[in-house]
Design an enzyme around this catalytic site. Sequence first.
Site, PDB file in Angstrom:
ATOM      1  N   ASN A 135       0.888  -1.165   0.000  1.00  0.00           N
ATOM      2  CA  ASN A 135       0.000   0.000   0.000  1.00  0.00           C
ATOM      3  C   ASN A 135       0.922   1.210   0.000  1.00  0.00           C
ATOM      4  O   ASN A 135       1.498   1.543   1.026  1.00  0.00           O
ATOM      5  CB  ASN A 135      -0.897  -0.017   1.242  1.00  0.00           C
ATOM      6  CG  ASN A 135      -1.699   1.269   1.377  1.00  0.00           C
ATOM      7  OD1 ASN A 135      -1.728   2.090   0.456  1.00  0.00           O
ATOM      8  ND2 ASN A 135      -2.340   1.460   2.522  1.00  0.00           N
ATOM      9  N   LYS A 171       0.228   4.239  -0.287  1.00  0.00           N
ATOM     10  CA  LYS A 171      -0.367   5.442   0.320  1.00  0.00           C
ATOM     11  C   LYS A 171      -0.124   6.655  -0.589  1.00  0.00           C
ATOM     12  O   LYS A 171      -0.197   6.512  -1.800  1.00  0.00           O
ATOM     13  CB  LYS A 171       0.175   5.626   1.741  1.00  0.00           C
ATOM     14  CG  LYS A 171       0.005   4.340   2.569  1.00  0.00           C
ATOM     15  CD  LYS A 171       0.252   4.507   4.034  1.00  0.00           C
ATOM     16  CE  LYS A 171       0.015   3.173   4.733  1.00  0.00           C
ATOM     17  NZ  LYS A 171       0.132   3.248   6.174  1.00  0.00           N
ATOM     18  N   HIS A 190      -9.359   1.524   4.689  1.00  0.00           N
ATOM     19  CA  HIS A 190      -8.088   1.682   5.398  1.00  0.00           C
ATOM     20  C   HIS A 190      -8.282   2.636   6.587  1.00  0.00           C
ATOM     21  O   HIS A 190      -9.040   3.600   6.489  1.00  0.00           O
ATOM     22  CB  HIS A 190      -7.008   2.222   4.446  1.00  0.00           C
ATOM     23  CG  HIS A 190      -5.648   2.129   5.061  1.00  0.00           C
ATOM     24  ND1 HIS A 190      -5.183   3.057   5.950  1.00  0.00           N
ATOM     25  CD2 HIS A 190      -4.680   1.189   4.947  1.00  0.00           C
ATOM     26  CE1 HIS A 190      -3.972   2.695   6.354  1.00  0.00           C
ATOM     27  NE2 HIS A 190      -3.646   1.566   5.763  1.00  0.00           N
ATOM     28  N   GLU A 224      -6.569   4.957   7.657  1.00  0.00           N
ATOM     29  CA  GLU A 224      -6.282   6.372   7.371  1.00  0.00           C
ATOM     30  C   GLU A 224      -7.482   7.043   6.704  1.00  0.00           C
ATOM     31  O   GLU A 224      -7.730   8.228   6.915  1.00  0.00           O
ATOM     32  CB  GLU A 224      -5.012   6.481   6.517  1.00  0.00           C
ATOM     33  CG  GLU A 224      -3.772   6.189   7.366  1.00  0.00           C
ATOM     34  CD  GLU A 224      -2.624   5.537   6.626  1.00  0.00           C
ATOM     35  OE1 GLU A 224      -2.603   5.562   5.383  1.00  0.00           O
ATOM     36  OE2 GLU A 224      -1.741   4.979   7.306  1.00  0.00           O
ATOM     37  N   GLU A 254      -5.450  -4.709  10.355  1.00  0.00           N
ATOM     38  CA  GLU A 254      -4.426  -3.692  10.576  1.00  0.00           C
ATOM     39  C   GLU A 254      -4.684  -2.957  11.893  1.00  0.00           C
ATOM     40  O   GLU A 254      -5.497  -2.010  11.928  1.00  0.00           O
ATOM     41  CB  GLU A 254      -4.430  -2.684   9.428  1.00  0.00           C
ATOM     42  CG  GLU A 254      -4.085  -3.305   8.088  1.00  0.00           C
ATOM     43  CD  GLU A 254      -3.429  -2.287   7.164  1.00  0.00           C
ATOM     44  OE1 GLU A 254      -2.409  -2.641   6.572  1.00  0.00           O
ATOM     45  OE2 GLU A 254      -3.917  -1.159   7.057  1.00  0.00           O
ATOM     46  N   GLY A 296       2.644   2.397  10.699  1.00  0.00           N
ATOM     47  CA  GLY A 296       3.607   3.480  10.546  1.00  0.00           C
ATOM     48  C   GLY A 296       4.313   3.860  11.833  1.00  0.00           C
ATOM     49  O   GLY A 296       4.962   4.905  11.913  1.00  0.00           O
ATOM     50  N   SER A 325       3.425  -2.105  10.230  1.00  0.00           N
ATOM     51  CA  SER A 325       4.876  -2.189  10.438  1.00  0.00           C
ATOM     52  C   SER A 325       5.440  -3.576  10.111  1.00  0.00           C
ATOM     53  O   SER A 325       6.417  -4.015  10.718  1.00  0.00           O
ATOM     54  CB  SER A 325       5.267  -1.773  11.863  1.00  0.00           C
ATOM     55  OG  SER A 325       4.871  -0.429  12.105  1.00  0.00           O
TER      56      SER A 325
HETATM   57  P1  13P Z   1       3.105   0.398   7.584  1.00  0.00           P
HETATM   58  O1  13P Z   1       3.600  -0.915   7.023  1.00  0.00           O
HETATM   59  O2  13P Z   1       3.856   1.585   7.080  1.00  0.00           O
HETATM   60  O3  13P Z   1       2.993   0.333   9.074  1.00  0.00           O
HETATM   61  O4  13P Z   1       1.622   0.576   7.037  1.00  0.00           O
HETATM   62  C1  13P Z   1       0.738  -0.464   7.118  1.00  0.00           C
HETATM   63  C2  13P Z   1      -0.475  -0.113   6.353  1.00  0.00           C
HETATM   64  O5  13P Z   1      -1.204   0.790   6.715  1.00  0.00           O
HETATM   65  C3  13P Z   1      -0.752  -0.864   5.136  1.00  0.00           C
HETATM   66  O6  13P Z   1      -2.018  -0.579   4.652  1.00  0.00           O
END
Ligand code: 13P
Length: 255
Positions: A13, A15, A98, A100, A170, A176, A216
């Site tokens: 992903n 982002k 997601h 976010e 997640e 992150g 992560s």
């Molecule tokens: P990270 O791997 O950067 O923690 O992000 C995970 C994520 O949100 C994947 O959709």
Amino acid sequence: MNKAKRKTIIAGNWKMNKTPAEAKVLISEMIPLVKDADCDVIACVPFVDLAVALEAAQGTNIKIGAENCHWAKSGAFTGEISADMLKSMGIEYVIIGHSERRQYFGETDVTVNQRVRAALDAGLTVILCVGEQKVEREQGITAELCRMQTKVALQGVTAEEMSRIVIAYEPVWAIGTGLTATADQAEEVCALIRDCIAELYTAEVAEATTIQYGGSMNDANAEELLSKVNVDGGLIGGASLIAEKFAKIVEAASK
Ligand code: 13P
């Protein structure tokens, strides 16, 4: 549970990262590194990168996905992209729900469900994200929360359509942050999501559903997380932006 009954999927992903020119470079770097993967490999990229990513990945084992889609087929929704638009350009996958999007863009369980429905109707495969926030884990409501997110998101989704649903667990506190869920924590929640699917559909549907872990995940911790019987892959943020790191996760999933 029999892991052999379902696909292992490693998805990136990206982002809000990478221009189209940078996307072309990253996909090109990934191609030789993941070509022998014994799992599905997907890169979910920003809307403006989809065309170049598709072109760069053509004829390879890398599939391209989007990071969101709208629930309407078309209309007055300035700035939005429909599932039909994605499908028409050759996209197969889309991430929906997601954290976010939930956190920063007002996404709710209900709009997640509407987007899931639209994506399925367009013929896409959905990577549906669920997961608890830190405060919810501390309150001991992780199970209820993840079950509710899963149930609402899947309203109106048939057992047959479940073959086009991938679930990504997640935990928001692990995204992150460098703070990964332990393999046991990931396993526990992936297992309860699978139980929830078995309740909604059948044990067979649950056993065939790919449930990824995300948060992560990196080249150092992927192998342990993926060794768990209910963890069928990963949704990778930061580490998917570096071809070598992403490839190492794909390698771990291919063992
Ligand atoms: P990270 O791997 O950067 O923690 O992000 C995970 C994520 O949100 C994947 O959709």
